[in-house]
Every structure is written in structure tokens, then in C-alpha cells.
Design a protein around this motif. Structure first.
Motif, short mmCIF file in Angstrom:
data_model
loop_
_atom_site.label_atom_id
_atom_site.label_comp_id
_atom_site.label_asym_id
_atom_site.label_seq_id
_atom_site.Cartn_x
_atom_site.Cartn_y
_atom_site.Cartn_z
N MET A 1 0.82 -1.12 -0.05
CA MET A 1 -0.04 -0.04 0.00
C MET A 1 0.90 1.17 -0.12
O MET A 1 2.03 1.30 0.82
CB MET A 1 -0.88 0.04 1.30
N ALA A 2 0.69 2.09 -0.81
CA ALA A 2 1.24 3.39 -0.86
C ALA A 2 0.91 4.31 0.43
O ALA A 2 -0.12 4.07 1.05
CB ALA A 2 0.79 4.29 -2.22
N GLU A 3 1.85 5.14 0.80
CA GLU A 3 1.86 6.02 1.57
C GLU A 3 0.40 6.82 1.81
O GLU A 3 -0.26 6.95 3.01
CB GLU A 3 2.81 6.94 1.91
N ARG A 4 0.03 7.27 0.71
CA ARG A 4 -1.42 7.99 0.62
C ARG A 4 -2.49 7.02 1.25
O ARG A 4 -3.47 7.56 1.27
CB ARG A 4 -1.51 8.55 -0.64
N ASP A 5 -2.31 5.54 0.80
CA ASP A 5 -3.58 4.84 1.12
C ASP A 5 -3.63 4.72 2.68
O ASP A 5 -4.55 3.54 3.08
CB ASP A 5 -3.47 3.70 0.33
N LEU A 6 -2.59 4.79 3.41
CA LEU A 6 -2.41 4.60 4.81
C LEU A 6 -3.59 5.24 5.70
O LEU A 6 -3.85 6.54 5.49
CB LEU A 6 -1.31 4.65 5.53
N VAL A 7 -4.60 4.39 6.19
CA VAL A 7 -5.70 4.89 6.92
C VAL A 7 -5.64 5.29 8.36
O VAL A 7 -6.22 6.21 8.74
CB VAL A 7 -6.77 4.03 6.52
N PHE A 8 -4.77 4.59 9.02
CA PHE A 8 -4.93 4.47 10.37
C PHE A 8 -3.59 5.39 11.03
O PHE A 8 -2.63 5.02 10.43
CB PHE A 8 -4.78 3.10 11.15
N ASP A 9 -4.00 6.16 12.13
CA ASP A 9 -2.77 6.99 12.70
C ASP A 9 -2.01 5.97 13.86
O ASP A 9 -2.39 4.69 13.83
CB ASP A 9 -3.50 8.03 13.51
N ASP A 10 -0.99 6.54 14.62
CA ASP A 10 -0.39 5.69 15.34
C ASP A 10 -1.11 5.03 16.61
O ASP A 10 -1.24 3.68 16.64
CB ASP A 10 0.43 6.49 16.20
#
Length: 131
Positions: A1-10
Motif C-alpha cells: 500500500m502506498a503511503e497515501r493509502d494508509l488509513v490509520f494513525d499511530d
């Protein structure tokens, strides 16, 4: 998954990882959340949801046979995935399915086992980076 597709925070990433590997909770709580960790957590949750829908009624039968209730803990994360839905992430689940996701312990245990080596490697690398 590309960085822009990451949905969740820490925080959400920690919740997901702890949900699948509760025995690592202390380590997960202390580790820095890199993009790699966030990507991995999202991949694991997508895999679990997809596996749950692939099994269909088999998951429900396993639930009744094992006398376990489905764990609603990941419902809010599944809904967040639905908001950012990318159809190519799932082979079986639909956007509508994600709005009412219930992960059964048989499916989460199977997915956790499948990704066990990766979480071990990730925790080692994240721990080394923060030390």
C-alpha cells in the motif's frame, strides 16, 4: 500500500496490532509507529476482514462450535476502512460489508498465525530503531 493509502494513525495502528497479538501489547505500546508498521497493521486488518467474508457462514459455524462471541473491537477500524475503501484491497468483502464487520476469533487467530514471523521481525526492527 502506498503511503497515501494508509488509513490509520499511530493509536489505531497500536490497537490493531495489539488486537491480533495481545501478548506483545507492552512492546507494541512502546514502539515507534513507522509507515511500515502502519502499512502492516492495515494489511493484517484487510486480510482478516477478507478472510472472514471468504469463509462466510463457516465463520459463523465456527463461532457457535467454539462458543465464542465475535469480537466487535475492530468495528470502528473496519468502518474507517470503508470510508477510505479501495476495492482492490479485498477479494471478498464489499464496502457495505465493512460497515457491519464482525471478526470471529477463528479468523483473527488464523491471520495472526499467518503474519507471526512478520510481526516478530517488525517488532525487532522497530525496537532497534528506537534504541
Amino acid at each position: 500500500m502506498a503511503e497515501r493509502d494508509l488509513v490509520f494513525d499511530d493509536r489505531e495502528t497500536r490497537e490493531i496490532l495489539t488486537y491480533f497479538w495481545p501478548s506483545y501489547a507492552k512492546t507494541i505500546t512502546r514502539m515507534a509507529m513507522s509507515s511500515e508498521a502502519r502499512r502492516f497493521a492495515q494489511q493484517v486488518l484487510v486480510s482478516a476482514i477478507d478472510a472472514n467474508y471468504a469463509q462466510g457462514r463457516a465463520a459463523m459455524f465456527s463461532h457457535f462450535l467454539n462458543s465464542r462471541k465475535p469480537d466487535p473491537g475492530m468495528k470502528k477500524q473496519a468502518k474507517k476502512l470503508a470510508d477510505k475503501f479501495h476495492k482492490n484491497w479485498f477479494r471478498h468483502a464489499t464496502q457495505k460489508d465493512l460497515l457491519n464487520t464482525e471478526l470471529y476469533s477463528t479468523m483473527t487467530d488464523a491471520v495472526a498465525g499467518k503474519y507471526r514471523k512478520i510481526i516478530d521481525d517488525l517488532l525487532i526492527s522497530e525496537w532497534s530503531a528506537s534504541a
